[in-house]
Design a protein around this motif. Sequence first.
Motif, PDB file in Angstrom:
ATOM      1  N   ALA A 131       4.401  20.310   0.737  1.00 42.13           N
ATOM      2  CA  ALA A 131       5.639  20.628   0.039  1.00 42.13           C
ATOM      3  C   ALA A 131       6.698  19.549   0.193  1.00 42.13           C
ATOM      4  O   ALA A 131       7.776  19.670  -0.377  1.00 42.13           O
ATOM      5  CB  ALA A 131       6.198  21.954   0.555  1.00 42.13           C
ATOM      6  N   GLU A 132       6.406  18.493   0.954  1.00 43.81           N
ATOM      7  CA  GLU A 132       7.381  17.434   1.177  1.00 43.81           C
ATOM      8  C   GLU A 132       6.954  16.162   0.455  1.00 43.81           C
ATOM      9  O   GLU A 132       5.790  15.987   0.116  1.00 43.81           O
ATOM     10  CB  GLU A 132       7.535  17.160   2.673  1.00 43.81           C
ATOM     11  CG  GLU A 132       7.977  18.367   3.490  1.00 43.81           C
ATOM     12  CD  GLU A 132       9.362  18.861   3.104  1.00 43.81           C
ATOM     13  OE1 GLU A 132      10.170  18.054   2.597  1.00 43.81           O
ATOM     14  OE2 GLU A 132       9.641  20.055   3.315  1.00 43.81           O
ATOM     15  N   GLY A 133       7.925  15.283   0.227  1.00 41.70           N
ATOM     16  CA  GLY A 133       7.664  14.047  -0.489  1.00 41.70           C
ATOM     17  C   GLY A 133       6.802  13.077   0.299  1.00 41.70           C
ATOM     18  O   GLY A 133       6.318  13.375   1.398  1.00 41.70           O
ATOM     19  N   VAL A 134       6.602  11.906  -0.272  1.00 41.17           N
ATOM     20  CA  VAL A 134       5.741  10.892   0.329  1.00 41.17           C
ATOM     21  C   VAL A 134       6.536   9.607   0.529  1.00 41.17           C
ATOM     22  O   VAL A 134       7.632   9.434   0.002  1.00 41.17           O
ATOM     23  CB  VAL A 134       4.505  10.620  -0.545  1.00 41.17           C
ATOM     24  CG1 VAL A 134       3.650  11.869  -0.683  1.00 41.17           C
ATOM     25  CG2 VAL A 134       4.906  10.096  -1.925  1.00 41.17           C
ATOM     26  N   HIS A 135       5.945   8.703   1.300  1.00 39.91           N
ATOM     27  CA  HIS A 135       6.507   7.359   1.481  1.00 39.91           C
ATOM     28  C   HIS A 135       5.333   6.433   1.708  1.00 39.91           C
ATOM     29  O   HIS A 135       4.188   6.881   1.821  1.00 39.91           O
ATOM     30  CB  HIS A 135       7.497   7.325   2.651  1.00 39.91           C
ATOM     31  CG  HIS A 135       8.474   6.196   2.574  1.00 39.91           C
ATOM     32  ND1 HIS A 135       8.464   5.116   3.422  1.00 39.91           N
ATOM     33  CD2 HIS A 135       9.496   5.976   1.706  1.00 39.91           C
ATOM     34  CE1 HIS A 135       9.452   4.281   3.109  1.00 39.91           C
ATOM     35  NE2 HIS A 135      10.093   4.786   2.069  1.00 39.91           N
ATOM     36  N   GLY A 136       5.583   5.131   1.731  1.00 34.83           N
ATOM     37  CA  GLY A 136       4.467   4.220   1.930  1.00 34.83           C
ATOM     38  C   GLY A 136       4.858   2.771   1.859  1.00 34.83           C
ATOM     39  O   GLY A 136       6.043   2.413   1.864  1.00 34.83           O
ATOM     40  N   ASP A 137       3.838   1.932   1.770  1.00 37.37           N
ATOM     41  CA  ASP A 137       4.017   0.486   1.644  1.00 37.37           C
ATOM     42  C   ASP A 137       3.031  -0.014   0.600  1.00 37.37           C
ATOM     43  O   ASP A 137       2.491   0.766  -0.178  1.00 37.37           O
ATOM     44  CB  ASP A 137       3.843  -0.213   3.000  1.00 37.37           C
ATOM     45  CG  ASP A 137       2.518   0.132   3.684  1.00 37.37           C
ATOM     46  OD1 ASP A 137       1.531   0.438   2.976  1.00 37.37           O
ATOM     47  OD2 ASP A 137       2.453   0.093   4.918  1.00 37.37           O
ATOM     48  N   ASP A 138       2.791  -1.311   0.563  1.00 35.45           N
ATOM     49  CA  ASP A 138       1.932  -1.859  -0.482  1.00 35.45           C
ATOM     50  C   ASP A 138       0.456  -1.558  -0.272  1.00 35.45           C
ATOM     51  O   ASP A 138      -0.363  -1.786  -1.171  1.00 35.45           O
ATOM     52  CB  ASP A 138       2.146  -3.371  -0.605  1.00 35.45           C
ATOM     53  CG  ASP A 138       1.813  -4.122   0.675  1.00 35.45           C
ATOM     54  OD1 ASP A 138       1.731  -3.485   1.748  1.00 35.45           O
ATOM     55  OD2 ASP A 138       1.652  -5.359   0.615  1.00 35.45           O
ATOM     56  N   LYS A 139       0.091  -1.011   0.884  1.00 37.66           N
ATOM     57  CA  LYS A 139      -1.314  -0.708   1.173  1.00 37.66           C
ATOM     58  C   LYS A 139      -1.606   0.790   1.221  1.00 37.66           C
ATOM     59  O   LYS A 139      -2.661   1.236   0.780  1.00 37.66           O
ATOM     60  CB  LYS A 139      -1.723  -1.330   2.516  1.00 37.66           C
ATOM     61  CG  LYS A 139      -1.570  -2.846   2.594  1.00 37.66           C
ATOM     62  CD  LYS A 139      -2.505  -3.562   1.632  1.00 37.66           C
ATOM     63  CE  LYS A 139      -2.397  -5.081   1.815  1.00 37.66           C
ATOM     64  NZ  LYS A 139      -3.241  -5.820   0.842  1.00 37.66           N
ATOM     65  N   LEU A 140      -0.663   1.568   1.763  1.00 40.21           N
ATOM     66  CA  LEU A 140      -0.922   2.976   2.041  1.00 40.21           C
ATOM     67  C   LEU A 140       0.217   3.861   1.545  1.00 40.21           C
ATOM     68  O   LEU A 140       1.368   3.425   1.454  1.00 40.21           O
ATOM     69  CB  LEU A 140      -1.109   3.200   3.545  1.00 40.21           C
ATOM     70  CG  LEU A 140      -2.302   2.500   4.213  1.00 40.21           C
ATOM     71  CD1 LEU A 140      -2.214   2.640   5.723  1.00 40.21           C
ATOM     72  CD2 LEU A 140      -3.629   3.044   3.695  1.00 40.21           C
ATOM     73  N   VAL A 141      -0.116   5.122   1.243  1.00 42.29           N
ATOM     74  CA  VAL A 141       0.854   6.170   0.930  1.00 42.29           C
ATOM     75  C   VAL A 141       0.697   7.245   1.989  1.00 42.29           C
ATOM     76  O   VAL A 141      -0.427   7.677   2.275  1.00 42.29           O
ATOM     77  CB  VAL A 141       0.610   6.766  -0.471  1.00 42.29           C
ATOM     78  CG1 VAL A 141       1.590   7.906  -0.752  1.00 42.29           C
ATOM     79  CG2 VAL A 141       0.706   5.693  -1.532  1.00 42.29           C
ATOM     80  N   PHE A 142       1.818   7.682   2.584  1.00 48.30           N
ATOM     81  CA  PHE A 142       1.774   8.642   3.677  1.00 48.30           C
ATOM     82  C   PHE A 142       2.409   9.961   3.248  1.00 48.30           C
ATOM     83  O   PHE A 142       3.392   9.982   2.513  1.00 48.30           O
ATOM     84  CB  PHE A 142       2.525   8.096   4.897  1.00 48.30           C
ATOM     85  CG  PHE A 142       2.044   6.752   5.354  1.00 48.30           C
ATOM     86  CD1 PHE A 142       0.856   6.629   6.050  1.00 48.30           C
ATOM     87  CD2 PHE A 142       2.772   5.607   5.070  1.00 48.30           C
ATOM     88  CE1 PHE A 142       0.405   5.385   6.472  1.00 48.30           C
ATOM     89  CE2 PHE A 142       2.336   4.358   5.480  1.00 48.30           C
ATOM     90  CZ  PHE A 142       1.141   4.246   6.176  1.00 48.30           C
ATOM     91  N   GLY A 143       1.841  11.064   3.749  1.00 45.27           N
ATOM     92  CA  GLY A 143       2.401  12.373   3.461  1.00 45.27           C
ATOM     93  C   GLY A 143       2.093  13.347   4.570  1.00 45.27           C
ATOM     94  O   GLY A 143       1.093  13.213   5.283  1.00 45.27           O
TER      95      GLY A 143
END
Length: 385
Positions: free
Chosen positions: A278-290
């Motif tokens: 139910a929460e947003g995501v964040h990341g960098d040029d290699k990975l997306v985290f949630g």
Amino acid sequence: MRLRLGHFTRAACVTALAVGLAGCSMLPNLPFFGGAEKPKPAELPPNAALIAVRPAWNARVGEVNLPLTVNVNGSTVAVASSDGTIAAIDGATGRDIWRTNIKAPLAAGVGSDGKLTAVVTRANELVAISGGTEAWRQKLGAVSYAPPLVAGGRVFVLTADRAVSAFDGQTGRKLWTQQRPGEPLVLRHAGVITAVGDTLVVGLSGRMAGLNPLNGSVRWEAPLASPRGINDVERLVDLVGSVSRVGDVVCARAFQANVGCVDAGRGNLLWTKPANGAEGVHGDDKLVFGSEADGKVVAWRRESGERAWVTDKLQYRGLSAPLALGRSVVVGDNTGLVHMLSREDGSMLNRLPTDGSPIVAAPVVAGNTLVVVTRNGGIYGFVPQ
């Protein structure tokens, strides 16, 4: 009649709040039902402290019972509390740059371009503040749970009736509204509204849409999730929370359905993967985290969507959306702890205490300072070393 709901699982409405939109009657809180005991949070091992972090400062606003997004411009952090207090804080020192109270409880915030700051009240008013002084306010057609987007001399608002509106930043004059067909239910949760180049990117139900910011016309739509089930609750789908943007690629979460990425320059859906959060995501040029609803933290490969790793070390601890920060992934939990996990494998690097109340927004970074906000209104700055 349209309703809006707080967080809930598809099996049971947990701490749900059903309230009529503008002109509709208020319904009572829905009780927890389902019979199952609440899962026990994962026990935490001794803090490894493998990455050095020092507390830098702390400040306060009032209690935060709104879907808060902490806004950062350079080293300035904009925060708000439920009672209508809005503050711009120096991320290096924790001192107020300005602080005001607009004398109205808030439903959503904070949006800012560093000069103009905007919030939405529970009375469906869009309020703009310049240098700590109210500049203007305008009535909206419905409540908003997404922070306004302030960009290009305009203020953009996504309301719960699936309408997107643009206002002149100097005068508050409404410039246009793009109204889309709405579903019977929407989430009491921050939605997706951001800018990518000259395109306004918004979440409309389970679709990511690109709009022309000059007139609101739709340039493209990309479906991240589709309604499913046999009733309105089961069919509810919304894009939620913070997004991860690298270049033109924007990755987002569809509530309790999928995580996916879209090329916002072309409007192409790149990939989606099932994800229950139910929460947003964040990341960098290699990975997306949630962070998932059960407290697992997942890393997806940005190029393909395949899982890189998953950890259950924080299971059932009520996690915030994450922040990718250097070699760590930062999440807060519902006991006020801030966890720093390894970007490479999710192992624990450090754990930071606050005031014991839940972390209520995705952690942010301002300059060299990691900033988190708690339900009790604590604002904490930490500096990794």
